[in-house]
Motif scaffolding. Structure first.
Motif, mmCIF file in Angstrom:
data_model
loop_
_atom_site.group_PDB
_atom_site.id
_atom_site.type_symbol
_atom_site.label_atom_id
_atom_site.label_comp_id
_atom_site.label_asym_id
_atom_site.label_seq_id
_atom_site.Cartn_x
_atom_site.Cartn_y
_atom_site.Cartn_z
ATOM 1 N N LEU A 243 -3.139 -1.273 6.844
ATOM 2 C CA LEU A 243 -2.151 -1.176 5.773
ATOM 3 C C LEU A 243 -2.530 -0.091 4.767
ATOM 4 O O LEU A 243 -1.659 0.642 4.276
ATOM 5 C CB LEU A 243 -1.996 -2.526 5.069
ATOM 6 N N GLN B 299 3.418 -5.532 4.567
ATOM 7 C CA GLN B 299 3.386 -4.793 3.302
ATOM 8 C C GLN B 299 4.325 -5.426 2.276
ATOM 9 O O GLN B 299 3.977 -5.546 1.091
ATOM 10 C CB GLN B 299 3.785 -3.329 3.545
ATOM 11 N N ASN C 286 0.805 -1.228 0.000
ATOM 12 C CA ASN C 286 0.000 0.000 0.000
ATOM 13 C C ASN C 286 0.835 1.274 0.000
ATOM 14 O O ASN C 286 0.375 2.328 0.431
ATOM 15 C CB ASN C 286 -0.976 0.008 1.173
#
Length: 691
Positions: free
Chosen positions: A478, A249, A213
């Protein structure tokens, strides 16, 4: 014979615009850039044999591209566009009346005569309400279709039967034609990622990626990295860290990439070029072979500003293993991103190649040049979506005997290029070598505080939550960590959709409480964006009345320029960011005889080594930046605290004019970047800007 290797990295990125709780995509930028840029950019490259580049695809973008393969996708804009005009609600008409002019006037609206006529009609009304009430159903329908067509890139205009047919028709569209167009574009979007995969398998491009993200990973690992990168940065008072989210992530990005391309990524462009030693070690431990950042990070790490250091291979050493590092030449990158859009393509390419040749000739060994920039936002400011520029650029580069383009993976293996090993790396990003765009301002810090406080509440309740609910909550965290929300907070960037970005950021945190079946704290419903930061985002303020200044290089007398117009050149860039601004503000006005200009910025560094070029369509007028008053038959200028210029009104009044700043023989800045100044039509200038 020594060689220069040129790496292009085109970064394709959008934040996650969907609100998963409602299922609606709140902003349509993925769709719009999908039909304009994501296919066109690799297509431009494929047309010229021998040209290679790296394309960085962010997973938060790719997952949304997948969503747009469904014609019924719940996108706020597309929901309204799919409706019959007569079925639109009042609020939808207002929304469309505003949004359907979010296109560059010069290069997207003007080339479509009917669209430009509707734009001129819009200028007659002071509000979207009034415009909406005065558009006929046919005008509204034409506006919808022309808006979509204006965002269609060169590939679609040349190859899509529906797009070509509607462009030829030009006006008087039907609802059925609009739906046919939207369905055709849905099918086209489904071909984008497979096209990248095909080109990568053919060895023409490399596809890299970013943590899922697009977070500022060094700040997640340790928020104090903000102060380490710049000791003057105020850091929010929060406890703990978000380091586990960095692993999420990275791992989610690798997993999604592997699913899309059938193998793991070799390289990462960290979001915003934001790096730290610890973060890059995490990438290395996940078998990532290369990463990239800005040249300022290298200079900080080696404790000297040595431009030659970025033109070699660099490798970062860890206790166990190492990885290749590429550092962008931000001057060359910024020229493409911000400056060449205002030039004709022949002049721009000639300048770019000349600069490359200077780098090549100044080295005794093989060299490596890294040009890394946004691959989607700059092209609407070029004629023809930058197609003509790239065809000339790539064609010219392909014929240079001393230069080859390569992918990052290929160039890191070129042993003929000297390599330097780094044992430490300073934290920072591609902007100024620090993190100040994403932390330090009160609004940015407030956003960080809300993430941390929401995290504390989640930790207190997570044991009672099911694995499925936890999964959804982690996703919301996130998404909330995306750099984009922090980019728009504060007063350093402006968009008319600032409130929407703010609301969507807070909605992701509100969703976490709803998933925990808790009442969200009231503070999450209070806007972070202040009226002050919104008001500072205005690019142009019109002159209020005539001015009559003394040309002496000073503005000590407040009343001299009190009613002048003002261009805030820093805010002109909007969704982008350029370094090395010499001139930050341009003031302008006129009286009966002359038009006047003031340039404010780092004038002291320009004295006796720079000149300002005033450009009209048919002639240039050159004025040195010097302390002595210069008086010519056309005008006069003088520099001290500011650069002041007076020029005969007859020369510029009806003309479209702009300025170039030349420093030591090199063009350093174009002012303004994306429009021309026309005194006789000053009322229209501000309306050219929508982000």
């Amino acid at each position: 014979m020594k060689k220069t290797t040129l790496n292009f990295l085109w970064h394709m990125h959008q934040p996650y615009y969907r609100d998963d709780q409602s299922g609606e995509i709140v902003m349509p930028w993925v769709f719009l850039h999908a039909i304009k840029d994501y296919y066109d950019m690799p297509w431009y490259l494929e047309k010229i044999p021998g040209i290679k580049a790296t394309f960085n695809l962010v997973p938060s973008l790719m997952v949304q591209l997948k969503a747009y393969e469904d014609f019924e996708v719940r996108d706020k804009l597309l929901i309204a566009l799919r409706k019959e005009i007569g079925a639109l609600r009042h609020d939808e008409r207002l929304y469309l009346a505003e949004h359907l002019f979010y296109a560059n006037v010069e290069h997207m609206i003007k080339p479509l005569p009917r669209y430009y006529a509707l734009y001129e009609k819009k200028l007659q009304y002071e509000s979207n309400e009034a415009l909406s009430e005065n558009l006929s159903e046919q005008e509204f329908l034409d506006l919808q279709v022309l808006y979509i067509l204006s965002w269609c890139g060169v590939y679609l205009r040349e190859n899509n039967v529906t797009v070509k047919k509607l462009l030829d028709k030009g006006a008087l569209f039907s609802h059925e034609e609009k739906i046919t167009l939207l369905k055709s574009l849905t099918g086209f979007i489904a071909t984008i990622i497979p096209y990248y995969k095909k080109l990568q398998e053919e060895g023409k491009i490399e596809v890299s990626t970013t943590p899922f993200n697009h977070p500022i990973s060094p700040l997640l690992l340790d928020i104090q990295n903000g102060k380490k990168a710049n000791p003057d940065t105020p850091i929010p008072e929060v406890s703990g860290n978000l380091r586990e989210d960095v692993f999420e992530q990275v791992e989610r990005a690798i997993g999604y990439y592997e699913k899309a391309f059938g193998k793991k990524p070799v390289g990462f462009w960290p979001a915003e070029g934001a790096v730290s030693y610890e973060f890059l070690e995490i990438l290395k431990d996940h078998e990532v072979k290369w990463a990239a950042s800005d040249e300022e990070i290298l200079y900080k790490s080696i404790k000297k500003h040595d431009k030659n250091a970025i033109y070699q291979r660099n490798r970062l050493h860890f206790e166990k293993g190492d990885m290749a590092l590429f550092f962008r030449d931000h001057a060359l990158s910024d020229l493409i991103g911000f400056t060449y859009s205002g030039w004709n393509e022949t002049e721009a390419v000639s300048d770019f190649v000349h600069r490359l040749e200077q780098i090549h000739q100044s080295s005794e060994t093989d060299t490596l040049v890294n040009v890394i920039l946004d691959g989607e936002n700059a092209w609407e400011y070029y004629p023809n979506n930058a197609y003509d520029f790239f065809q000339r650029l790539y064609t010219t580069l392909s014929k240079l005997p001393w230069l080859k383009t390569a992918t990052m993976q290929e160039s890191m293996q070129k042993e003929e290029i000297p390599e330097f090993t780094l044992t430490t790396l300073e934290p920072g990003s591609w902007i100024g070598g620090n993190f100040n765009i994403w932390i330090g301002h009160s609004e940015k810090n407030r956003a960080w505080e809300l993430i941390y406080r929401t995290g504390e509440d989640y930790e207190a309740h997570k044991e009672r939550l099911s694995p499925e609910v936890r999964r959804k909550i982690i996703k919301e965290f996130l998404v909330a960590e995306s750099s984009d929300w922090f980019w728009w907070y504060g007063d350093d960037h402006h968009t008319v959709e600032k409130d929407t970005f703010d609301a969507l950021f807070r909605k992701h945190l509100i969703n976490i409480y709803h998933l925990m079946e808790l009442t969200p704290p009231a503070e999450l419903f209070d806007p972070i964006v202040t009226k002050e930061s919104k008001s500072r985002g205005k690019f142009f303020t019109e002159p209020q009345s005539s001015v009559m200044p003394i040309i002496d290089g000073k503005t000590d007398n407040f009343f001299e320029w009190m009613d002048a117009g003002e261009m805030d050149l820093l805010h002109e860039l909007s969704s982008m960011n350029m370094q090395e601004f010499y001139i930050e503000k341009l003031l302008l006005g006129w009286d009966e005889k002359c038009c006047y200009f003031v340039m404010k910025g780092d004038i002291a560094s320009l004295l006796d080594k720079a000149e300002v070029i005033l450009q009209t369509p048919n002639q240039e007028y050159r004025y040195p930046v010097q302390k002595e008053l210069l008086h010519t038959k056309e005008g006069r200028c003088q520099s001290a605290k500011v650069f002041e210029l007076a020029i005969d009104k007859k020369i510029v009044w009806e003309e479209e004019i702009s300025f170039r700043l030349v420093v030591e023989g090199q063009i350093a800045q174009q002012m303004p970047l994306y429009t021309k100044i026309t005194f006789a039509k000053m009322d229209h200038l501000e309306k050219y800007w929508f982000v």
